[in-house]
Design an enzyme around this catalytic site. Structure first.
Site, short mmCIF file in Angstrom:
data_model
loop_
_atom_site.label_atom_id
_atom_site.label_comp_id
_atom_site.label_asym_id
_atom_site.label_seq_id
_atom_site.Cartn_x
_atom_site.Cartn_y
_atom_site.Cartn_z
CB VAL A 19 40.06 32.59 34.56
CG1 VAL A 19 38.66 32.37 34.02
CG2 VAL A 19 40.90 31.32 34.35
NE ARG A 51 49.77 39.71 43.60
CZ ARG A 51 50.40 39.20 42.55
NH1 ARG A 51 51.71 39.24 42.50
NH2 ARG A 51 49.73 38.67 41.56
CD GLU A 133 30.07 23.39 31.05
OE1 GLU A 133 28.86 23.17 31.08
OE2 GLU A 133 30.91 22.47 30.97
N GLY A 138 37.85 23.29 31.14
CA GLY A 138 37.94 24.65 30.59
C GLY A 138 36.83 25.00 29.62
N GLY A 191 54.71 27.18 29.95
CA GLY A 191 53.60 27.79 30.68
C GLY A 191 52.43 26.86 30.92
CG ASP A 205 43.46 20.00 37.64
OD1 ASP A 205 42.95 21.06 38.02
OD2 ASP A 205 43.32 19.54 36.49
CE LYS A 209 40.24 20.31 35.72
NZ LYS A 209 41.47 20.44 34.91
N GLY A 310 43.57 27.93 30.06
CA GLY A 310 43.93 29.17 29.38
C GLY A 310 42.87 30.22 29.63
P1 NDP Z 1 45.27 33.43 38.92
O1 NDP Z 1 46.24 33.05 39.95
O2 NDP Z 1 45.77 33.84 37.58
O3 NDP Z 1 44.36 34.64 39.47
C1 NDP Z 1 43.82 34.64 40.75
C2 NDP Z 1 43.25 36.02 41.00
O4 NDP Z 1 42.59 36.00 42.25
C3 NDP Z 1 44.30 37.12 41.09
O5 NDP Z 1 43.82 38.31 40.50
C4 NDP Z 1 44.49 37.31 42.59
O6 NDP Z 1 44.87 38.62 42.98
C5 NDP Z 1 43.10 37.04 43.08
N1 NDP Z 1 43.05 36.58 44.46
C6 NDP Z 1 43.66 35.50 44.99
N2 NDP Z 1 43.36 35.39 46.29
C7 NDP Z 1 42.54 36.42 46.57
C8 NDP Z 1 41.89 36.86 47.77
N3 NDP Z 1 42.03 36.19 48.91
N4 NDP Z 1 41.11 37.96 47.70
C9 NDP Z 1 40.96 38.63 46.53
N5 NDP Z 1 41.55 38.27 45.37
C10 NDP Z 1 42.33 37.19 45.42
O7 NDP Z 1 44.23 32.21 38.78
P2 NDP Z 1 43.45 31.73 37.48
O8 NDP Z 1 42.77 32.88 36.86
O9 NDP Z 1 44.35 30.89 36.66
O10 NDP Z 1 42.39 30.71 38.13
C11 NDP Z 1 41.21 31.18 38.75
C12 NDP Z 1 40.27 30.00 39.00
O11 NDP Z 1 39.94 29.41 37.75
C13 NDP Z 1 40.85 28.86 39.84
O12 NDP Z 1 39.84 28.30 40.64
C14 NDP Z 1 41.31 27.85 38.80
O13 NDP Z 1 41.34 26.53 39.29
C15 NDP Z 1 40.22 28.03 37.77
N6 NDP Z 1 40.59 27.59 36.43
C16 NDP Z 1 41.70 28.12 35.83
C17 NDP Z 1 42.06 27.73 34.57
C18 NDP Z 1 43.24 28.31 33.89
O14 NDP Z 1 43.52 27.91 32.74
N7 NDP Z 1 43.97 29.25 34.50
C19 NDP Z 1 41.27 26.71 33.84
C20 NDP Z 1 40.08 26.27 34.53
C21 NDP Z 1 39.79 26.68 35.78
P3 NDP Z 1 46.30 39.22 42.55
O15 NDP Z 1 46.14 39.52 41.08
O16 NDP Z 1 46.43 40.42 43.37
O17 NDP Z 1 47.29 38.16 42.81
N1 HSE Z 2 46.15 22.77 35.46
C1 HSE Z 2 45.03 22.39 34.69
C2 HSE Z 2 45.49 21.58 33.49
C3 HSE Z 2 44.22 23.56 34.15
O1 HSE Z 2 46.68 21.39 33.26
O2 HSE Z 2 44.62 21.10 32.76
C4 HSE Z 2 43.17 24.02 35.10
O3 HSE Z 2 42.25 23.01 35.39
#
Ligand code: NDP
Ligand code: HSE
Length: 438
Positions: A19, A51, A133, A138, A191, A205, A209, A310
């Site tokens: 995201v 990282r 939001e 999403g 995925g 999850d 919500k 996504g």
């Molecule tokens: P990802 O795992 O893809 O990304 C997480 C990011 O956060 C990475 O860049 C990671 O770093 C960084 N990170 C993790 N821990 C730390 C830390 N302690 N300090 C600094 N950076 C950190 O997660 P998503 O993007 O999928 O999800 C992000 C949020 O959005 C979550 O709360 C999720 O629930 C929410 N969300 C996600 C959706 C989705 O479709 N993916 C949909 C709706 C909500 P590094 O790159 O180095 O690992």
């Molecule tokens: N894992 C969730 C889903 C996406 O399958 O809808 C993030 O909320």
């Protein structure tokens, strides 16, 4: 205080993953439009990641922007966007950002559902905004419609398919007749599901919500721990087939309701699989899509549909929030804080009003149907339909009884099932599922 200058509003991203990466890209590609809509340009000042050495060239984000020093980034931001996920570190950083006067946008459903009031209190204390939001469904705009557009109405019920992974799995089971384990594997290979699918398939999850939706819809604090939660792991292809025979389909539903009890009105929040008739709008939600069905007193029935996950779809909701908090920074004032004045009791699952579909393997002999019916009657549960299929003959003649009840308290329905399981005439309670949406 209003600010009509052209000094950029500084945006810090915490998280540059699925995201965060998409948000960073959209901030760059939409920069001119965003500036025009806000009245001030936005400047991405950095992206905090965990990282340090990871190759991020494929993100297209200026490598200079990445940092592992999230705290230092907070000192340079007007708007902090938390997209790291998890609880403790995310909360720490959000609170630190607010303390420094930054408004916060987050997609972190788990944190909001566990400790939203702490975040709201900090936002109020420091005079900043908190928007989220993207935390529910999403890309679908659902929180703002509930919080703002329907603020003059009275919401009675919110029923959502808010987890795309489980909807994909149940839909694939329905379409192919396959069992749960192989369908979860398919979701992983495409995925949709994580390597560890627990949060999705066990309903965590969706429960987070449901807590957020209930809190906003009923102006009452509801934490995820107060949401009754059942996942889809016990759903078999036989259950899915049973639903088909009823012209229904199985969905994992997040149900948030205002319920009248003899003791007064309360909030019921629950996540569980349920049969819904094929004629219900939620039955047509296929694949990994999400949808939220809202019933309000004056507005009637409303349906919100779209992609619940996504990078780009979720980033769309995040960007909408960034624009909202940026506008209040430019124009003055604040977005809404926590509104929990109703403070309704959160009811236990036993108080929920639902219907059951029960399949029984019974002895096929005189008096069995009467004995079974007596159990329902004893619990004050009214039967709507009964169907009997003649079964095998191993150990004597057997039949399958398929019973659908009228609406009753869940406590009475579970007591009925327990009593049925103990009945001599019942060989096995082969399937129990709630029926919703009719
Ligand atoms: P990802 O795992 O893809 O990304 C997480 C990011 O956060 C990475 O860049 C990671 O770093 C960084 N990170 C993790 N821990 C730390 C830390 N302690 N300090 C600094 N950076 C950190 O997660 P998503 O993007 O999928 O999800 C992000 C949020 O959005 C979550 O709360 C999720 O629930 C929410 N969300 C996600 C959706 C989705 O479709 N993916 C949909 C709706 C909500 P590094 O790159 O180095 O690992
Ligand atoms: N894992 C969730 C889903 C996406 O399958 O809808 C993030 O909320």
């Amino acid at each position: 205080m209003t600010d009509s200058g052209q000094t950029p509003l500084r945006v810090a991203l915490l998280g540059g993953g699925v995201v965060g990466g998409a948000v960073a890209r959209m901030l760059a590609t939409q920069a001119d439009d965003l500036a025009a809509r806000i009245g001030r340009p936005l400047q991405l000042v950095g992206v905090a990641v965990r990282r340090a050495g990871k190759d991020r060239s494929e993100t297209g984000i200026d490598p200079e922007l990445f940092t592992t020093d999230a705290e230092a980034l907070l000192d340079r931001a007007d708007i902090v966007v938390e997209l790291i996920g998890g609880i403790d570190r995310a909360r720490e950083l959000i609170l630190a950002a607010m303390e420094r006067g930054a408004s916060v946008v987050t997609a972190n459903k788990a944190l909001l559902a566990e400790d939203g009031p702490t975040l709201y209190a900090a936002a109020a204390e420091h005079g900043v905004d908190l928007y989220y939001e993207a935390a529910v469904a999403g890309a679908i705009p659902i929180l703002r419609p509930i919080r703002d557009s329907l603020a003059g109405d009275s919401i009675q019920r919110v029923i959502g398919i808010v987890n795309g992974t489980t909807n994909f799995v149940l839909d694939a089971m329905d379409t192919s007749g396959a069992g749960l384990p192989e369908t979860v594997e398919q979701a992983q290979s495409l995925g949709y599901a994580e390597a560890d699918p627990t949060a999705d398939v066990e309903g965590f999850d969706a429960a987070a919500k449901a807590a957020i939706l209930s809190s906003l819809a009923f102006h009452t604090r509801v934490a995820s721990s107060q949401v009754h939660r059942e996942g889809i792991t016990s759903i078999s292809s036989r259950d899915v087939q049973a639903a088909r025979e009823m012209d229904a389909t199985v969905k994992l539903l997040a149900i948030c309701e205002r319920v009248e009890t003899p003791a007064g009105v309360g909030v019921s929040a629950r996540v569980h699989p349920a049969m819904i008739p094929l004629t219900h709008p939620l039955a047509s939600v296929r694949g990994a899509y999400n949808a939220v069905f809202v019933e309000a007193e004056a507005a009637g029935q409303l349906m919100f549909y779209g992609q619940g996950a996504g990078g780009d779809p979720t980033a769309s909701a995040v960007l909408g929030d960034i624009v909202a908090v940026a506008r209040t920074r430019v124009g003055g004032g604040h977005g809404p804080g926590e509104i929990a004045y109703a403070d309704l009791p959160v009811l236990p699952m036993g108080e929920a009003i639902t219907r059951y579909h029960v399949s029984l393997d019974v002895a096929d002999r005189p008096g069995v149907l009467a004995a079974v019916a007596q159990v329902f009657s004893d619990q004050g549960v009214s039967i709507e339909t009964v169907r009997q299929e003649v079964g095998g003959d191993g150990g004597g003649p057997r039949a399958e009884l398929i019973i659908v009840t009228h609406a009753a308290r869940d406590a009475a329905l579970t007591a009925t099932v327990t009593a049925l399981a103990g009945l001599d005439q019942v060989n096995e309670v082969t399937s129990v599922m709630r029926v919703e949406g009719s």
